[in-house]
Scaffold this active site. Structure first.
Site, PDB file in Angstrom:
ATOM      1  N   CYS A  79     -38.052  17.131  -4.014  1.00  0.00           N
ATOM      2  CA  CYS A  79     -38.156  17.741  -5.238  1.00  0.00           C
ATOM      3  C   CYS A  79     -38.005  16.897  -6.416  1.00  0.00           C
ATOM      4  O   CYS A  79     -38.971  16.128  -6.674  1.00  0.00           O
ATOM      5  CB  CYS A  79     -37.281  19.095  -5.258  1.00  0.00           C
ATOM      6  SG  CYS A  79     -37.665  20.265  -6.384  1.00  0.00           S
ATOM      7  N   HIS A 167     -38.747  21.345   0.194  1.00  0.00           N
ATOM      8  CA  HIS A 167     -37.200  21.170   0.689  1.00  0.00           C
ATOM      9  C   HIS A 167     -37.132  21.240   1.995  1.00  0.00           C
ATOM     10  O   HIS A 167     -36.835  22.245   2.671  1.00  0.00           O
ATOM     11  CB  HIS A 167     -36.257  22.251  -0.059  1.00  0.00           C
ATOM     12  CG  HIS A 167     -36.013  22.062  -1.516  1.00  0.00           C
ATOM     13  ND1 HIS A 167     -34.835  21.359  -2.227  1.00  0.00           N
ATOM     14  CD2 HIS A 167     -36.631  22.292  -2.753  1.00  0.00           C
ATOM     15  CE1 HIS A 167     -34.865  21.290  -3.319  1.00  0.00           C
ATOM     16  NE2 HIS A 167     -35.704  21.995  -3.811  1.00  0.00           N
ATOM     17  N   GLU A 169     -34.509  20.379   3.836  1.00  0.00           N
ATOM     18  CA  GLU A 169     -33.153  20.617   4.267  1.00  0.00           C
ATOM     19  C   GLU A 169     -32.941  21.916   4.367  1.00  0.00           C
ATOM     20  O   GLU A 169     -31.975  22.362   5.089  1.00  0.00           O
ATOM     21  CB  GLU A 169     -32.405  19.927   3.309  1.00  0.00           C
ATOM     22  CG  GLU A 169     -32.168  20.525   2.052  1.00  0.00           C
ATOM     23  CD  GLU A 169     -33.101  20.424   1.080  1.00  0.00           C
ATOM     24  OE1 GLU A 169     -32.976  20.558  -0.488  1.00  0.00           O
ATOM     25  OE2 GLU A 169     -34.244  19.595   0.989  1.00  0.00           O
TER      26      GLU A 169
END
Length: 506
Positions: A79, A167, A169
């Site tokens: 990001c 993202h 994660e």
């Protein structure tokens, strides 16, 4: 030498989730503030740049010169990290017409790229940004995009440098863990960091560090200090003396139960009744941060006093874990709240600290405990803060309030076990609010305290969701507390998640 990955934190709320995903892939990693990259990078195999609440154009944005990192080690920008790579190399990052937030589908442009190995075109990814990359610099090439974000993933030719605007994660990114695993493979990570390897390395390190020195360990009865005790005992044996302090803010009957548990583990334990000292020090204090510091300082003073009674004690053991460290200081240096294990300590200490679990998340601590062969009831206990009920009594702490809360909490925990809910909840407890309300008991008007019930699910304490406990159960708990605990006439249930709320009220 332990190989590791470094995550540079630019202030994202999900930085710790990146660390969790990497650890789940049996790889050791550490989080550092964006401007605190260690000078010694020996053992470091790669670097991840986190997201950020800022735009690359903000005057307050966190910046470092990324050209100094490129080409030295494999690099992955997520990001804001990806946008910074583009911006600093002369590409264009521009505001989105509207913030891009939520699920979208990723189309692979170069499915053979090492970062995308094994990913399916059309896989779901999670976006959360207000800016987007509109033009890549020379030498950058697109490897994946979405309908609204054509430059969703890129690499730099001739370098092991990648960037993604989504993202990986976040759980909603279906194959995010696979992508992170691909990056670990690019870094040449062995993925052999396990509870067994951690125990072996930690015991060896403790023996080398402590030698024949003697250690006293702060026991709380929780999983963290219990695992530390067993680790230290494995490393130095009888040179460990465990100190368990009753500050008057433990759960009901906790002092006796904990002493019994540790005797069964073969540990050398000294129980200290310091209730009067703590209640006196906390008298009249209402500020949460000041209360934490007083309790933390009181612990160290008691340990110091006990150490003087013993011979040649040089170290103080503590059950500090990684979320404690991360929560204690934000990326900007602003204190969120001091943790009892890493804040509130006096400037001068007569003992040095040893914190074997400092770099582990809670679920990792539990796995280490099981690997050590510890009793399941010690490992699977709900987390309980070092300051105990001191941070669950809002406002001034008195012995009377502590007794009220102990009784209410005991009813809550007992019924949770009776209803088979205890193991479904990550952490639960009662909180005594500094609020009195009007009630009616029999024919008499009452004006008594309110108790809040808290129950959350979590993996690592970095984020948490409130538990949808059955209404019948909550009604039973409320009825039992109001009828059996003198001084309480109202019970409420906390339905706040973290973030924005913290798990503990103070």
């Amino acid at each position: 030498m332990l190989e590791k990955l470094i995550i540079l934190d630019f202030g994202s709320q999900t930085t710790q989730l990146i660390a969790r995903r990497i650890r789940e892939l049996n790889t050791y990693c550490e989080v550092y503030p964006y401007n605190k990259l260690p000078e010694d990078l020996s053992g470091v195999r790669g670097i991840i740049l986190s997201g950020s609440p800022y735009s690359v154009y903000d005057s307050k944005a966190f910046r470092i010169e990324l050209s100094e990192l490129r080409g030295k080690l494999p690099l992955l920008g997520i990001c804001y990290g990806a946008q910074s790579l583009v911006h600093q190399a002369g590409g264009k990052v521009e505001p989105c017409d509207s913030r891009e937030y939520g699920r979208t589908h990723l189309t692979l442009r170069q499915p053979d790229d090492a970062l995308l190995t094994g990913l399916q075109s059309g896989t779901t990814v999670w976006m959360s940004h207000g800016d987007t990359i509109t033009s890549l610099p020379e030498g950058f090439e697109v490897i994946a995009g979405t309908e609204d974000v054509p430059n969703a993933a890129f690499r730099i030719r001739g370098e092991k440098t990648w960037g993604v605007q989504f993202h990986p994660e976040i759980y909603h990114s279906e194959e995010g863990t696979k992508l992170l695993g691909n990056f670990l493979d690019i870094c040449g990570m062995k993925r052999d960091w396990t509870p067994a390897s951690f125990i072996e390395a930690t015991v060896q390190e403790l023996r080398e560090r402590l030698g024949d020195d003697k250690v006293i360990l702060a026991l709380s009865g929780g999983v963290d200090s219990s695992v530390v005790a067993v680790l230290l005992n494995k490393a130095i044996g009888r040179n460990l003396t465990c100190i368990f302090v009753d500050h008057g803010l433990l759960r009901k009957g906790e002092f006796e139960r904990v002493l019994q548990d540790y005797e069964h583990l073969g540990l050398n334990v000294i129980g200290v009744n310091a209730k009067e000292k703590f209640f006196a020090a906390l008298s009249g204090v209402t500020d949460p941060e000041q209360k934490r510091k007083i309790i933390g300082r009181g612990f160290i003073e008691v340990f110091d006093e006990e150490a003087r009674k013993l011979k040649d004690i040089k170290w103080l053991g503590q059950g500090t874990i990684y979320p404690d460290v991360i929560e204690s200081l934000s990326i900007t240096g602003m204190v969120i709240k001091s943790h009892h294990n890493v804040g509130g300590l006096p400037e001068r200490m007569n003992l040095r600290l040893v914190e074997p679990l400092r770099m582990l998340f809670k679920d990792e601590v539990r796995r280490v405990g099981l690997e050590l062969g510890m009793m399941p009831h010690l490992i699977h206990r709900h987390p309980f803060p070092g300051p105990g009920l001191g941070i669950r009594i809002l406002g001034e702490i008195t012995e009377e309030k502590a007794t009220i809360l102990q009784n209410a909490d005991d009813i809550y925990m007992s019924l949770m076990r009776e209803w088979g809910l205890y193991d479904q909840v990550w952490q639960a407890g009662a909180i005594l609010l500094p609020v009195r309300s009007v009630g009616v008991m029999g024919d008499e008007r009452t004006y008594e305290y309110t108790v809040a019930l808290r129950a959350v699910t979590s993996m690592d304490a970095m984020s948490a969701d409130w538990v949808h406990l059955p209404y019948d159960f909550l009604a039973k708990v409320s009825n039992e507390i109001i009828n059996k605990v003198r001084g309480v006439n109202r019970v409420v249930y906390d339905i706040s998640s973290k973030p924005p709320s913290t798990i503990e009220w103070e």
